[in-house]
Write a protein that holds these residues in place. Sequence first.
Motif, PDB file in Angstrom:
ATOM      1  N   HIS A   1      20.451  -1.811   6.738  1.00 45.30           N
ATOM      2  CA  HIS A   1      20.084  -2.789   5.437  1.00 45.30           C
ATOM      3  C   HIS A   1      18.477  -3.139   5.178  1.00 45.30           C
ATOM      4  O   HIS A   1      17.916  -2.894   3.715  1.00 45.30           O
ATOM      5  N   ASP A   2      17.742  -3.390   5.615  1.00 47.07           N
ATOM      6  CA  ASP A   2      16.670  -3.612   5.265  1.00 47.07           C
ATOM      7  C   ASP A   2      15.536  -2.325   5.131  1.00 47.07           C
ATOM      8  O   ASP A   2      14.593  -2.305   3.614  1.00 47.07           O
ATOM      9  N   PHE A   3      15.900  -1.424   5.881  1.00 44.12           N
ATOM     10  CA  PHE A   3      15.309   0.474   4.964  1.00 44.12           C
ATOM     11  C   PHE A   3      15.778   0.561   3.887  1.00 44.12           C
ATOM     12  O   PHE A   3      15.408   1.294   3.223  1.00 44.12           O
ATOM     13  N   LEU A   4      17.011   0.223   3.958  1.00 48.24           N
ATOM     14  CA  LEU A   4      18.043   0.364   2.960  1.00 48.24           C
ATOM     15  C   LEU A   4      17.762  -0.133   1.174  1.00 48.24           C
ATOM     16  O   LEU A   4      17.201   0.548   0.080  1.00 48.24           O
ATOM     17  N   GLU A   5      17.138  -1.403   1.431  1.00 46.64           N
ATOM     18  CA  GLU A   5      17.028  -2.081   0.180  1.00 46.64           C
ATOM     19  C   GLU A   5      16.173  -1.544  -0.600  1.00 46.64           C
ATOM     20  O   GLU A   5      15.451  -1.647  -2.004  1.00 46.64           O
ATOM     21  N   GLN A   6      14.669  -1.146   0.305  1.00 56.59           N
ATOM     22  CA  GLN A   6      13.520  -0.355  -0.772  1.00 56.59           C
ATOM     23  C   GLN A   6      13.784   0.674  -1.618  1.00 56.59           C
ATOM     24  O   GLN A   6      13.285   0.940  -2.590  1.00 56.59           O
ATOM     25  N   ALA A   7      15.517   1.365  -1.483  1.00 59.12           N
ATOM     26  CA  ALA A   7      15.041   2.656  -2.347  1.00 59.12           C
ATOM     27  C   ALA A   7      16.574   2.168  -3.052  1.00 59.12           C
ATOM     28  O   ALA A   7      17.273   3.004  -3.362  1.00 59.12           O
ATOM     29  N   VAL A   8      17.164   1.056  -3.443  1.00 61.96           N
ATOM     30  CA  VAL A   8      18.152   0.521  -3.837  1.00 61.96           C
ATOM     31  C   VAL A   8      17.490   0.011  -5.816  1.00 61.96           C
ATOM     32  O   VAL A   8      18.502  -0.435  -5.849  1.00 61.96           O
ATOM     33  N   THR A   9      17.053   0.612  -5.825  1.00 59.23           N
ATOM     34  CA  THR A   9      16.636  -0.418  -7.181  1.00 59.23           C
ATOM     35  C   THR A   9      16.125   1.564  -8.049  1.00 59.23           C
ATOM     36  O   THR A   9      15.706   2.098  -7.656  1.00 59.23           O
ATOM     37  N   LYS A  10      15.740   0.643  -9.454  1.00 55.53           N
ATOM     38  CA  LYS A  10      15.353   1.851 -10.237  1.00 55.53           C
ATOM     39  C   LYS A  10      13.730   1.808 -10.131  1.00 55.53           C
ATOM     40  O   LYS A  10      14.035   3.293 -10.752  1.00 55.53           O
ATOM     41  N   GLU A  11      12.937   0.956  -9.682  1.00 56.14           N
ATOM     42  CA  GLU A  11      11.486   1.776  -9.735  1.00 56.14           C
ATOM     43  C   GLU A  11      11.462   2.447  -8.870  1.00 56.14           C
ATOM     44  O   GLU A  11      10.722   3.483  -8.829  1.00 56.14           O
ATOM     45  N   HIS A  12      11.979   2.230  -7.688  1.00 53.84           N
ATOM     46  CA  HIS A  12      12.567   3.222  -6.959  1.00 53.84           C
ATOM     47  C   HIS A  12      12.294   4.327  -6.638  1.00 53.84           C
ATOM     48  O   HIS A  12      11.650   5.215  -6.370  1.00 53.84           O
ATOM     49  N   PHE A  13      13.587   4.709  -7.782  1.00 53.78           N
ATOM     50  CA  PHE A  13      13.968   6.162  -8.564  1.00 53.78           C
ATOM     51  C   PHE A  13      12.566   6.737  -8.686  1.00 53.78           C
ATOM     52  O   PHE A  13      12.487   7.604  -9.065  1.00 53.78           O
ATOM     53  N   LEU A  14      12.218   5.899 -10.058  1.00 50.15           N
ATOM     54  CA  LEU A  14      11.355   6.438 -11.457  1.00 50.15           C
ATOM     55  C   LEU A  14       9.957   6.740 -10.617  1.00 50.15           C
ATOM     56  O   LEU A  14       9.777   7.506 -11.049  1.00 50.15           O
ATOM     57  N   GLY A  15       9.629   5.818 -10.000  1.00 48.09           N
ATOM     58  CA  GLY A  15       8.379   5.913  -8.457  1.00 48.09           C
ATOM     59  C   GLY A  15       8.004   7.142  -8.204  1.00 48.09           C
ATOM     60  O   GLY A  15       7.585   8.379  -7.489  1.00 48.09           O
ATOM     61  N   LEU A  16       9.992   7.380  -7.344  1.00 49.15           N
ATOM     62  CA  LEU A  16       9.944   8.687  -7.002  1.00 49.15           C
ATOM     63  C   LEU A  16       9.670  10.274  -7.863  1.00 49.15           C
ATOM     64  O   LEU A  16       9.024  10.902  -7.164  1.00 49.15           O
ATOM     65  N   ILE A  17      10.187   9.958  -9.045  1.00 50.16           N
ATOM     66  CA  ILE A  17      10.201  10.934  -9.878  1.00 50.16           C
ATOM     67  C   ILE A  17       8.559  11.202 -10.316  1.00 50.16           C
ATOM     68  O   ILE A  17       8.115  12.248 -10.269  1.00 50.16           O
ATOM     69  N   ASP A  18       8.015  10.122 -10.535  1.00 49.13           N
ATOM     70  CA  ASP A  18       6.367  10.117 -10.608  1.00 49.13           C
ATOM     71  C   ASP A  18       5.861  11.034  -9.304  1.00 49.13           C
ATOM     72  O   ASP A  18       4.500  11.710  -9.757  1.00 49.13           O
ATOM     73  N   TRP A  19       6.113  10.521  -8.138  1.00 44.49           N
ATOM     74  CA  TRP A  19       6.049  10.755  -7.003  1.00 44.49           C
ATOM     75  C   TRP A  19       5.308  12.529  -6.875  1.00 44.49           C
ATOM     76  O   TRP A  19       4.967  13.121  -7.053  1.00 44.49           O
ATOM     77  N   VAL A  20       6.911  13.195  -7.220  1.00 42.29           N
ATOM     78  CA  VAL A  20       6.757  14.075  -7.076  1.00 42.29           C
ATOM     79  C   VAL A  20       6.338  15.079  -8.192  1.00 42.29           C
ATOM     80  O   VAL A  20       5.230  15.935  -7.619  1.00 42.29           O
ATOM     81  N   GLU A  21       6.153  14.165  -9.366  1.00 38.98           N
ATOM     82  CA  GLU A  21       5.237  15.096 -10.587  1.00 38.98           C
ATOM     83  C   GLU A  21       3.710  15.347 -10.377  1.00 38.98           C
ATOM     84  O   GLU A  21       2.560  16.224 -10.071  1.00 38.98           O
ATOM     85  N   ALA A  22       2.957  14.382  -9.537  1.00 39.31           N
ATOM     86  CA  ALA A  22       2.322  14.108  -8.598  1.00 39.31           C
ATOM     87  C   ALA A  22       1.699  15.231  -7.712  1.00 39.31           C
ATOM     88  O   ALA A  22       0.057  15.118  -7.649  1.00 39.31           O
ATOM     89  N   HIS A  23       2.524  15.423  -7.015  1.00 34.87           N
ATOM     90  CA  HIS A  23       1.968  16.811  -6.163  1.00 34.87           C
ATOM     91  C   HIS A  23       2.764  18.105  -6.894  1.00 34.87           C
ATOM     92  O   HIS A  23       2.589  19.028  -5.943  1.00 34.87           O
ATOM     93  N   ARG A  24       3.261  17.876  -7.537  1.00 31.73           N
ATOM     94  CA  ARG A  24       3.426  19.309  -8.477  1.00 31.73           C
ATOM     95  C   ARG A  24       2.550  20.227  -8.332  1.00 31.73           C
ATOM     96  O   ARG A  24       1.240  20.142  -8.979  1.00 31.73           O
ATOM     97  N   PRO A  25       2.666  21.375  -8.158  1.00 35.48           N
ATOM     98  CA  PRO A  25       3.719  22.452  -8.244  1.00 35.48           C
ATOM     99  C   PRO A  25       3.488  22.269  -6.386  1.00 35.48           C
ATOM    100  O   PRO A  25       4.489  23.309  -5.812  1.00 35.48           O
TER     101      PRO A  25
END
Length: 444
Positions: A317-341
Amino acid sequence: AAVLPLQQHWLPLSNLDLLLPPVDVGVFFCYKKPEGSIVSFTSMASVLKKAMAQALVSYYAFAGEVVANTVGEPELLCNNRGVDFVEAYADVELRDLDLHNPDESIEGRLVPEKKHGVLSVQATELRCGGIVVACTFDHRIADAYSANMFLVSWAEMARSKSISLVPSFRRSLVNPRRPGCIDPSLDHMYVPISSLPPPKQHYQPTDHLISRIYYITSEQLDELQSLACTNGYKRTKLESFSAFLWKMIAVLAAQDGFKSAKMGIVVDGRARLGEGDEVKASSMSCYFGNVLSIPFGGQRVSELMEKPLWWVANQVHDFLEQAVTKEHFLGLIDWVEAHRPEPALAKIYSNGSEEGPAFVVSSGQRFPVSKVDFGWGKPLFGSYHFPWGGDSGYVMPMPSPAREGDWVVYMHLFKRQVELIEAEASGVLRPLTSDYLELSNYQL
């Protein structure tokens, strides 16, 4: 192949699509011949092909092909290439299919190998008059949620109904922010491929990954959940079941001298990205593509073995909690953008090595097995099939069509892990046989 009257165009992959390696996913459904039916296999295959062509008008991404763009990233060329459709015959009775061992009965036989395009389909007539309908699709183009939408729409078309959920390909729904905002925790979960260490010795040189399918009853799931909810905690069935598996995997890890074991759980971000925006929430509910994150945790095998199930479920439950938020997914999209291509992937997929065992659990509770009715009845059985080829295991529990509340569990784990689970957890996870398919009025 089904051909569509659409103009050729490019559909870029989203940042979340780009996190997926080039792997294919299989899914299959078994149907018995309807009582007293005189419908031939040829007629059934014709219905499938006609409905496929109709469904592909809306799901045109499945009729294209993946090509590299000028910077080497994959893109989808929607060129009406079509879908390869194979008709086959298997000299076996439905009741004799060894569904517990899909490596022997399903892989390369009933589930087609995708050689070209994005999606391949095979319809197989069985000796008894039953039929197996199977698909293999490129995971970079669709996650299970997207594939499920397509399967239901395909079945609706076959029954001369309108599509109940029209897919959306609006990549703007998952665009990166300007400027981006990246939480440091994402560097723990994801890694650019160039930063991966050189390949190490295989987890066990004498071992190898195999696929098995099991059955678990609602009563067993309730018992696991009850044990996981001790001490006043409320844990889901998925958290409880995942914790149970983690404890099992730790037993063999300890025998092999490993100090830790890792487990990840796939999280769908559609509902999270739609939070607080009714219009976006509606669009995300029919968004076609990948909207996944894979948080994971690592624990000492001694603790996983010795602590009660509720304690392990709390770690899940604890490690899941960090990824079940809107901010997590917005941040993940930004993370990929910062590393592309530069391509990247979830760290859990690169952890099944000398560091100890690692596996991923993906909830298939939305698997619409009972809705994939092409006009000759609901499936007796259906399952995803994902022998993805990495060093991390993969587990997907899905609802059983035979009895409300029961699960079918697809596992792709190391052979020795499977043998231990079968020995230690035989009262919980049972090999799937025709006996378990007869738990309700479904009869083989």
